[in-house]
Design a protein around this motif. Structure first.
Motif, PDB file in Angstrom:
ATOM      1  N   ALA A 121       0.835  -1.206   0.000  1.00  0.00           N
ATOM      2  CA  ALA A 121       0.000   0.000   0.000  1.00  0.00           C
ATOM      3  C   ALA A 121       0.861   1.244   0.000  1.00  0.00           C
ATOM      4  O   ALA A 121       0.555   2.234  -0.678  1.00  0.00           O
ATOM      5  CB  ALA A 121      -0.934  -0.012   1.200  1.00  0.00           C
ATOM      6  N   ALA A 122       1.967   1.202   0.739  1.00  0.00           N
ATOM      7  CA  ALA A 122       2.865   2.358   0.798  1.00  0.00           C
ATOM      8  C   ALA A 122       3.533   2.607  -0.548  1.00  0.00           C
ATOM      9  O   ALA A 122       3.873   3.751  -0.877  1.00  0.00           O
ATOM     10  CB  ALA A 122       3.918   2.130   1.874  1.00  0.00           C
ATOM     11  N   ALA A 123       3.704   1.556  -1.330  1.00  0.00           N
ATOM     12  CA  ALA A 123       4.328   1.714  -2.648  1.00  0.00           C
ATOM     13  C   ALA A 123       3.409   2.427  -3.623  1.00  0.00           C
ATOM     14  O   ALA A 123       3.871   2.995  -4.616  1.00  0.00           O
ATOM     15  CB  ALA A 123       4.714   0.345  -3.204  1.00  0.00           C
ATOM     16  N   GLY A 124       2.116   2.407  -3.324  1.00  0.00           N
ATOM     17  CA  GLY A 124       1.150   3.149  -4.130  1.00  0.00           C
ATOM     18  C   GLY A 124       1.014   2.622  -5.546  1.00  0.00           C
ATOM     19  O   GLY A 124       1.460   1.514  -5.882  1.00  0.00           O
ATOM     20  N   GLU A 125       0.393   3.433  -6.390  1.00  0.00           N
ATOM     21  CA  GLU A 125       0.144   3.028  -7.773  1.00  0.00           C
ATOM     22  C   GLU A 125       1.439   2.791  -8.529  1.00  0.00           C
ATOM     23  O   GLU A 125       1.533   1.876  -9.351  1.00  0.00           O
ATOM     24  CB  GLU A 125      -0.691   4.101  -8.475  1.00  0.00           C
ATOM     25  CG  GLU A 125      -1.101   3.729  -9.881  1.00  0.00           C
ATOM     26  CD  GLU A 125      -1.998   4.773 -10.526  1.00  0.00           C
ATOM     27  OE1 GLU A 125      -2.167   4.714 -11.758  1.00  0.00           O
ATOM     28  OE2 GLU A 125      -2.533   5.635  -9.800  1.00  0.00           O
TER      29      GLU A 125
END
Length: 336
Positions: A121-125
């Motif tokens: 989730a922290a890595a994002g799109e």
């Protein structure tokens, strides 16, 4: 109780009783949508189909113009807790990890290998794009199809412990068949990868690969070491078939405006609007996920399959909103 039944049967001659049994059996078999609860939603579907297929009627539509389009994720099969194509990509990262020792310390691959949802989730799109690029490119389209086919046969959903292709919606399978039986041509129009969906779409949905419209990456023609031609997948996006891209994809790959469209999220809003804007009879449907026991309940706040603006527009314009909990007698097919 047994005596009352005997007295009831004695009041009937054999022939009328047999006729009653045959009539009841015929009625049960004639229902093309047995997993749909009788009511407003089911009637809206069958009434529409009857109107557009009745020759001489005001709403009759020629067979060649009976185009029906369906989103895939969350409309034809489930999409939680992550899109199934992402589940495939994450499994591929783990399988490929021994050949990429650098991934042990590099995000988002480190989190993917560890099964760390917070890290992903922290890595994002951007991180998800990297994962897809690493797992969907550098190989031929034939090799990719074999990988997807193998995954579909072996991977199991974390909640239901069933193959992902068994988490298709039984009511929607019935709807696809019902439409085709009435001269409709059914298409998938999805944000998912077109080459991913084409591997199983015909077997699972009865929709051939040429009737699957989806997001695509660039492929390059080249001759392999054996001198045979191949298409190699590159890590570059060619077309995103989501949101406003869906009407564009319909125009580009289908060439006819649909008269029937089903989605489940804000990503389908423009496809539904494009369908509604045509002349004549139109059907726009939305699957609203309301069943936390048999599937999931989510809409406006969900990060996956968010249904907010499209839901408001659908209610305001009289689109058919399917309440999964109330309108579907069954959600998934019986386990094999």
């Amino acid at each position: 109780m047994a005596e009352r039944i005997v007295r009831f049967l004695k009041g009937w001659s054999v022939v009328p009783l047999l006729l009653l049994i045959l009539i009841c059996a015929a009625q049960a078999q004639s229902d093309p949508l047995p997993s749909w609860k009788d009511g407003q939603v089911k009637s809206a579907i069958t009434d529409f189909v009857e109107r557009v297929t009745t020759e001489g009627g005001a709403d009759f539509v020629k067979p060649e113009e009976r185009i029906a389009v369906f989103d895939n994720d969350g409309t034809l099969w489930a999409e939680q807790p992550v899109y199934f194509q992402l589940a495939f990509a994450l499994d591929r990262i783990k399988a490929m990890a021994p050949d990429h020792p650098e991934w042990k310390t590099t995000e988002p691959f480190k989190s993917a290998i560890a099964g760390d949802p917070k890290g992903l989730a922290a890595a994002g799109e951007k991180g998800l794009v990297e994962i897809v690029a690493a797992t969907h490119s550098g190989i031929t389209t034939t090799e990719f199809s074999k990988l997807v086919a193998g995954w579909v046969e072996t991977a199991r959903h974390p909640r239901f412990d069933r193959p992902y292709t068994e988490l298709v919606y039984q009511p929607m399978l019935e709807l696809l068949g019902y439409l085709r039986d009435n001269g409709f041509k059914t298409f998938i129009v999805s944000g998912g990868g077109v080459e991913f969906m084409r591997v199983f779409a015909e077997r699972v949905y009865g929709i051939p690969p040429e009737q699957v419209v989806g997001s695509s990456g660039i492929v390059k023609f080249e001759l392999g070491p054996d001198g045979k031609p191949a298409l190699v997948k590159e890590p570059k996006v060619e077309f995103v078939d989501d949101g406003p891209g869906k009407p564009v994809g319909i125009n580009r790959f289908i060439g006819r405006r649909p008269i029937f469209a089903f989605g489940n999220s804000d990503g389908d809003q423009q496809m539904l609007e494009w369908t509604a804007a045509g002349d004549g009879a139109r059907f726009m449907g939305i699957v609203h996920h309301t069943d936390a026991d048999r599937e999931w309940a989510y809409d406006r706040q969900s990060h996956i399959g968010k249904l907010d603006k499209a839901l408001d527009e659908g209610m305001a314009k009289g689109w058919t909103i399917v309440d999964m909990k109330s309108d579907w007698l069954n959600v998934f097919p019986a386990a094999k």
